[in-house]
Design a protein around this motif. Structure first.
Motif, PDB file in Angstrom:
ATOM      1  N   ALA A 120      51.507  33.122  40.204  1.00  0.00           N
ATOM      2  CA  ALA A 120      50.056  32.937  40.296  1.00  0.00           C
ATOM      3  C   ALA A 120      49.518  33.662  41.530  1.00  0.00           C
ATOM      4  N   LYS A 121      50.248  33.581  42.648  1.00  0.00           N
ATOM      5  CA  LYS A 121      49.810  34.265  43.867  1.00  0.00           C
ATOM      6  C   LYS A 121      49.876  35.784  43.701  1.00  0.00           C
ATOM      7  N   THR A 122      50.941  36.263  43.058  1.00  0.00           N
ATOM      8  CA  THR A 122      51.081  37.696  42.813  1.00  0.00           C
ATOM      9  C   THR A 122      49.914  38.221  41.982  1.00  0.00           C
ATOM     10  N   LEU A 123      49.561  37.488  40.918  1.00  0.00           N
ATOM     11  CA  LEU A 123      48.446  37.892  40.050  1.00  0.00           C
ATOM     12  C   LEU A 123      47.124  37.855  40.808  1.00  0.00           C
ATOM     13  N   ALA A 124      46.925  36.813  41.601  1.00  0.00           N
ATOM     14  CA  ALA A 124      45.679  36.686  42.366  1.00  0.00           C
ATOM     15  C   ALA A 124      45.544  37.820  43.382  1.00  0.00           C
ATOM     16  N   GLN A 125      46.646  38.168  44.054  1.00  0.00           N
ATOM     17  CA  GLN A 125      46.619  39.249  45.036  1.00  0.00           C
ATOM     18  C   GLN A 125      46.329  40.597  44.366  1.00  0.00           C
ATOM     19  N   GLU A 126      46.857  40.783  43.168  1.00  0.00           N
ATOM     20  CA  GLU A 126      46.714  42.063  42.472  1.00  0.00           C
ATOM     21  C   GLU A 126      45.325  42.249  41.866  1.00  0.00           C
ATOM     22  N   PHE A 127      44.781  41.173  41.253  1.00  0.00           N
ATOM     23  CA  PHE A 127      43.530  41.326  40.493  1.00  0.00           C
ATOM     24  C   PHE A 127      42.301  40.771  41.233  1.00  0.00           C
ATOM     25  N   ASP A 128      42.502  40.039  42.280  1.00  0.00           N
ATOM     26  CA  ASP A 128      41.431  39.558  43.162  1.00  0.00           C
ATOM     27  C   ASP A 128      40.527  38.479  42.574  1.00  0.00           C
ATOM     28  N   THR A 129      40.094  38.647  41.328  1.00  0.00           N
ATOM     29  CA  THR A 129      39.158  37.687  40.744  1.00  0.00           C
ATOM     30  C   THR A 129      39.657  37.190  39.392  1.00  0.00           C
ATOM     31  N   MET A 130      39.181  36.014  39.002  1.00  0.00           N
ATOM     32  CA  MET A 130      39.508  35.466  37.688  1.00  0.00           C
ATOM     33  C   MET A 130      38.981  36.380  36.588  1.00  0.00           C
ATOM     34  N   GLU A 131      37.805  36.931  36.799  1.00  0.00           N
ATOM     35  CA  GLU A 131      37.197  37.807  35.787  1.00  0.00           C
ATOM     36  C   GLU A 131      38.060  39.034  35.536  1.00  0.00           C
ATOM     37  N   ALA A 132      38.536  39.656  36.611  1.00  0.00           N
ATOM     38  CA  ALA A 132      39.372  40.859  36.458  1.00  0.00           C
ATOM     39  C   ALA A 132      40.689  40.528  35.786  1.00  0.00           C
ATOM     40  N   LEU A 133      41.294  39.411  36.151  1.00  0.00           N
ATOM     41  CA  LEU A 133      42.552  39.010  35.530  1.00  0.00           C
ATOM     42  C   LEU A 133      42.350  38.714  34.050  1.00  0.00           C
ATOM     43  N   GLY A 134      41.232  38.070  33.712  1.00  0.00           N
ATOM     44  CA  GLY A 134      40.957  37.736  32.317  1.00  0.00           C
ATOM     45  C   GLY A 134      40.783  38.949  31.437  1.00  0.00           C
ATOM     46  N   LYS A 135      40.390  40.077  32.015  1.00  0.00           N
ATOM     47  CA  LYS A 135      40.167  41.313  31.249  1.00  0.00           C
ATOM     48  C   LYS A 135      41.409  42.205  31.217  1.00  0.00           C
ATOM     49  N   ALA A 136      42.451  41.832  31.971  1.00  0.00           N
ATOM     50  CA  ALA A 136      43.637  42.689  32.082  1.00  0.00           C
ATOM     51  C   ALA A 136      44.405  42.754  30.762  1.00  0.00           C
ATOM     52  N   ALA A 137      44.825  43.962  30.409  1.00  0.00           N
ATOM     53  CA  ALA A 137      45.647  44.164  29.215  1.00  0.00           C
ATOM     54  C   ALA A 137      47.112  43.950  29.570  1.00  0.00           C
ATOM     55  N   GLN A 138      47.959  43.857  28.533  1.00  0.00           N
ATOM     56  CA  GLN A 138      49.367  43.595  28.789  1.00  0.00           C
ATOM     57  C   GLN A 138      49.993  44.672  29.670  1.00  0.00           C
ATOM     58  N   GLU A 139      49.619  45.950  29.439  1.00  0.00           N
ATOM     59  CA  GLU A 139      50.210  47.025  30.244  1.00  0.00           C
ATOM     60  C   GLU A 139      49.753  46.958  31.698  1.00  0.00           C
ATOM     61  N   ASP A 140      48.536  46.443  31.935  1.00  0.00           N
ATOM     62  CA  ASP A 140      48.075  46.257  33.321  1.00  0.00           C
ATOM     63  C   ASP A 140      48.927  45.204  34.022  1.00  0.00           C
ATOM     64  N   LEU A 141      49.273  44.174  33.281  1.00  0.00           N
ATOM     65  CA  LEU A 141      50.033  43.064  33.854  1.00  0.00           C
ATOM     66  C   LEU A 141      51.485  43.448  34.110  1.00  0.00           C
ATOM     67  N   THR A 142      52.127  44.104  33.152  1.00  0.00           N
ATOM     68  CA  THR A 142      53.543  44.457  33.324  1.00  0.00           C
ATOM     69  C   THR A 142      53.737  45.543  34.381  1.00  0.00           C
ATOM     70  N   ALA A 143      52.643  46.212  34.749  1.00  0.00           N
ATOM     71  CA  ALA A 143      52.730  47.215  35.824  1.00  0.00           C
ATOM     72  C   ALA A 143      52.867  46.556  37.190  1.00  0.00           C
ATOM     73  N   VAL A 144      52.606  45.252  37.247  1.00  0.00           N
ATOM     74  CA  VAL A 144      52.701  44.509  38.504  1.00  0.00           C
ATOM     75  C   VAL A 144      54.140  44.058  38.702  1.00  0.00           C
ATOM     76  N   ASN A 145      54.671  44.274  39.899  1.00  0.00           N
ATOM     77  CA  ASN A 145      56.031  43.816  40.194  1.00  0.00           C
ATOM     78  C   ASN A 145      56.164  42.341  39.916  1.00  0.00           C
ATOM     79  N   GLU A 146      57.290  41.929  39.314  1.00  0.00           N
ATOM     80  CA  GLU A 146      57.633  40.532  39.002  1.00  0.00           C
ATOM     81  C   GLU A 146      56.999  40.026  37.701  1.00  0.00           C
ATOM     82  N   ILE A 147      56.060  40.747  37.121  1.00  0.00           N
ATOM     83  CA  ILE A 147      55.412  40.276  35.890  1.00  0.00           C
ATOM     84  C   ILE A 147      56.073  40.962  34.697  1.00  0.00           C
TER      85      ILE A 147
END
Length: 668
Positions: free
Chosen positions: A520-547
């Motif tokens: 949860a902290k990794t995602l929050a640090q990467e996307f900054d806001t709930m809105e940005a995280l909610g719009k993220a596609a699967q490839e955006d997420l898997t590009a993040v280390n640990e996800i």
């Protein structure tokens, strides 16, 4: 009577009453009857009420408990209150002895003490008067519980020498006081304490000193925090000094010339400990010489000159009366053994986890069986095995249900899981458990909104989802059973304060499947806001280390839900922060550090560094510390009892270090 005459009477009464308390509570040698003590105390109270200027901090009248506190202040310890390393058998003790010999040679002795099962506290005296008492906390910062500690009659409010000194000890509740307290709670229809340690900690970590005063707590002092000006050269001399100053120490301690004497002492107390008036959970062994202690030093979390021997897990026999089912927040249905109450390892045990149906079948557990139950320390009670030879034929075989015990939806097994799961998103049990998770310490951390209050609010239909928590009013809460004005105001304040939490707490609290607090902290640090995280596609997420793909799928599925989108809007409307406000991870560009840009995984137990310290040091040097091993992993640090992560690292031919190698590289 004039003030001068009264002052003499007051001083005489204070001195004699303090002496009577010392005789009774420290020396265990009463020198006066309770009636005579009470008569003198009433006389002192009358004098102090008539001449309040004569009431001093060390007066026995200051033990009755003052006004209710608003909150506990934080206290930074002058020197850390370190935890101890553990030994669980003779081999562990001999290994500790071997390391001591390697460091200081063969000329040294040990002091063995009973390991009291209570709450560690520290007491600060200035010019001989008690000024502050605090909990251990995280070892660096504790809580100021001075007013509660003053109610413990074996703690002197004034010591025999007018010196400034900080001492440490273990506050406890005797078995007799514990049984009386739980009997009184049962008569009032209240939940009993699980064990004396929890009762002592609960008594000292609540805000009403008058309540603490009623609990008959005790203490044993075991150390002086700073021996610099005392002239003491050994731990045993320090304990003797505590005795001289009027503190209560444990007289069962023993100085041992070698490890053989230590082992004999330990073995003796394994047999004798049930006869004590209080609970112990092991033996503490310390190198006696302070010079040798200094030479041995400490690790990040524990001294190398001391170790705690933990008693073996205690096993008892009892009857398994029933098997109860509970539904967790992810829908997993868990069976729990309901036992004939039995005391084991200092706790009255009535329940034990059975994990899943496969375990029940494997151990051939039936309702009505005589079973062996094991519990060690804080470990959840476990059914070890069944005494099949004691069966009478009246035992009943247990079968897991096909439908959810809460909502009656059909249960399924997902992804070849062992567990049965309810997949109805509107299952009331899952919603309730999800809310309990939402307010928990690692999530939104709403103090005062525990499991019982959530269940009460849910059953009264005052909340149906987590957004409703932020709509609660004073009028709704004050109508609940056992909710007073102060409790309601504190709870509303805690709810308000949680609105400003950083995004990662909210993400973890929402209970997205496969997303723990670190992810949860990794995602929050990467996307900054709930809105940005909610719009993220699967490839955006898997590009993040640990996800990984499974977690990314879960996040996308979560935010695709219309119910989730509506919930997020409701939380935003209530003023709940949805932006990451924490510190960004340290990124070292063009660093000479070996770790810069590398993905590192920690597995197993570290002995010299705590996991948090290791992670902090690695991240400071530019590493990304991941929670799982994958092809992206550059390095695995394997501690003691490393398991599947180490195996996977070896199969992927990933470099593996031990802790010693890690420390050498960090210190370069």
């Amino acid at each position: 009577m004039d003030v001068k005459t009264a002052e003499k009477h007051v001083k005489d009464l204070q001195n004699i009453l303090n002496q009577y308390s010392y005789d009774y509570y420290v020396l265990d040698k009463p020198s006066v009857t309770d009636a005579e003590y009470d008569k003198l105390l009433r006389e002192l109270i009358e004098y102090e009420e008539q001449f309040p200027e004569l009431r001093s901090p060390d007066s026995p009248t200051q033990r009755v408990g003052g006004a209710i506190l608003e909150m506990f202040k934080k206290v930074e310890h002058r020197s850390p209150m370190l935890s101890l390393g553990n030994a669980f058998n003779e081999e562990g003790l001999r290994d500790f002895d071997r390391k001591v010999r390697q460091a200081v040679g063969d000329s040294f002795s040990y002091v063995c003490e009973l390991k009291i099962d209570g709450l560690a506290v520290t007491l600060l005296y200035e010019d001989g008067l008690l000024r502050q008492g605090a909990t251990r906390g995280d070892g660096t910062i504790g809580e100021d519980i001075t007013e509660n500690l003053k109610t413990i009659k074996s703690i002197p409010l004034k010591i025999t020498d007018p010196i400034t000194i900080e001492v440490r000890g273990e506050a406890l509740m005797s078995k007799k006081s514990f049984e009386a307290l739980n009997q009184a709670k049962a008569e009032r229809g209240e939940e009993p304490f699980a064990n004396p340690r929890n009762a002592a900690a609960g008594s000292l970590r609540q805000l009403d000193p008058k309540l603490a005063a009623k609990r008959n707590l005790d203490i044993f002092l075991y150390a002086i925090a700073d021996l610099g000006e005392t002239g003491v050269t050994s731990h045993s001399e320090g304990l003797d000094l505590l005795d001289h100053l009027g503190f209560k120490t444990n007289k069962e301690r023993k100085k041992c010339a070698n490890i053989e004497e230590v082992i004999a002492y330990v073995e003796g107390w394994v047999e004798k400990r049930p006869n004590l008036a209080y609970d112990i959970d092991g033996i503490v062994i310390k190198v006696d010489s302070l010079e040798q202690q200094q030479e041995l030093g400490t690790t990040a979390k524990s001294p190398r000159w001391s170790i705690a021997y933990k008693f073996p897990a205690e096993e008892v026999v009892t009857t398994l009366r029933d098997i109860e089912l509970s539904v967790g927040r992810t829908g997993v249905v868990t069976p729990t053994a309901i036992l004939e109450p039995v005391r084991v390892a200092g706790t009255t045990v009535q329940r034990a986890s059975l994990h899943n149906e496969d375990l029940i079948r494997e151990k051939d557990i039936k309702i009505g069986d005589q079973v062996v139950v094991k519990k060690a320390g804080d470990i959840i009670p476990e059914v070890v095995n069944v005494l099949a030879e004691r069966r009478t034929g009246q035992e009943v075989e247990f079968h897991m249900p096909t439908h959810c015990p809460e909502c009656e939806s059909e249960l399924v097994r997902l992804d070849e899981e062992v567990a049965l799961r309810c997949i109805n998103p509107k299952c009331p049990a899952q919603i309730r458990e999800g809310m309990i998770h939402f307010v928990s310490r690692n999530a939104m951390n709403i103090d005062g909104l525990g499991e019982k209050v959530i269940s009460q609010l849910f059953s009264e239909h005052l909340i149906k989802d987590v957004a409703d928590i932020y709509k609660l009013t004073y009028e709704q809460l004050i109508s609940l059973e056992r909710m007073g004005e102060k409790s309601v105001n504190n709870l509303l304040q805690a709810i308000k304060a949680s609105k400003s939490n950083s995004l990662e707490r909210l993400l973890f609290g929402l209970g997205i499947r496969h997303v723990g607090s670190k992810a949860a902290k990794t995602l929050a640090q990467e996307f900054d806001t709930m809105e940005a995280l909610g719009k993220a596609a699967q490839e955006d997420l898997t590009a993040v280390n640990e996800i990984g793909e499974k977690m990314a799928d879960s996040v996308v599925t979560f935010f695709d839900s219309e119910e989730v989108q509506e919930l997020i809007k409701e939380l935003a409307a209530a003023g709940v922060n949805q932006v990451y406000t924490g510190a960004k991870p340290v990124i070292i560009e063009n660093s000479d550090s070996f770790f810069a840009g590398k993905t590192v995984v920690l597995t197993g137990k570290l002995e010299q560094l705590t996991r948090n310290v290791a992670i902090e040091k690695l991240e400071t040097m530019g590493a990304n510390v991941a929670g799982s091993v994958s092809k992206k992993t550059d390095l695995v640090i394997a501690g003691i009892e490393a398991g599947s992560k180490l195996t996977k690292a070896q199969s992927l031919d990933i470099e593996v270090w031990d802790e010693e190698r890690l420390i050498r590289e960090l210190e370069k």
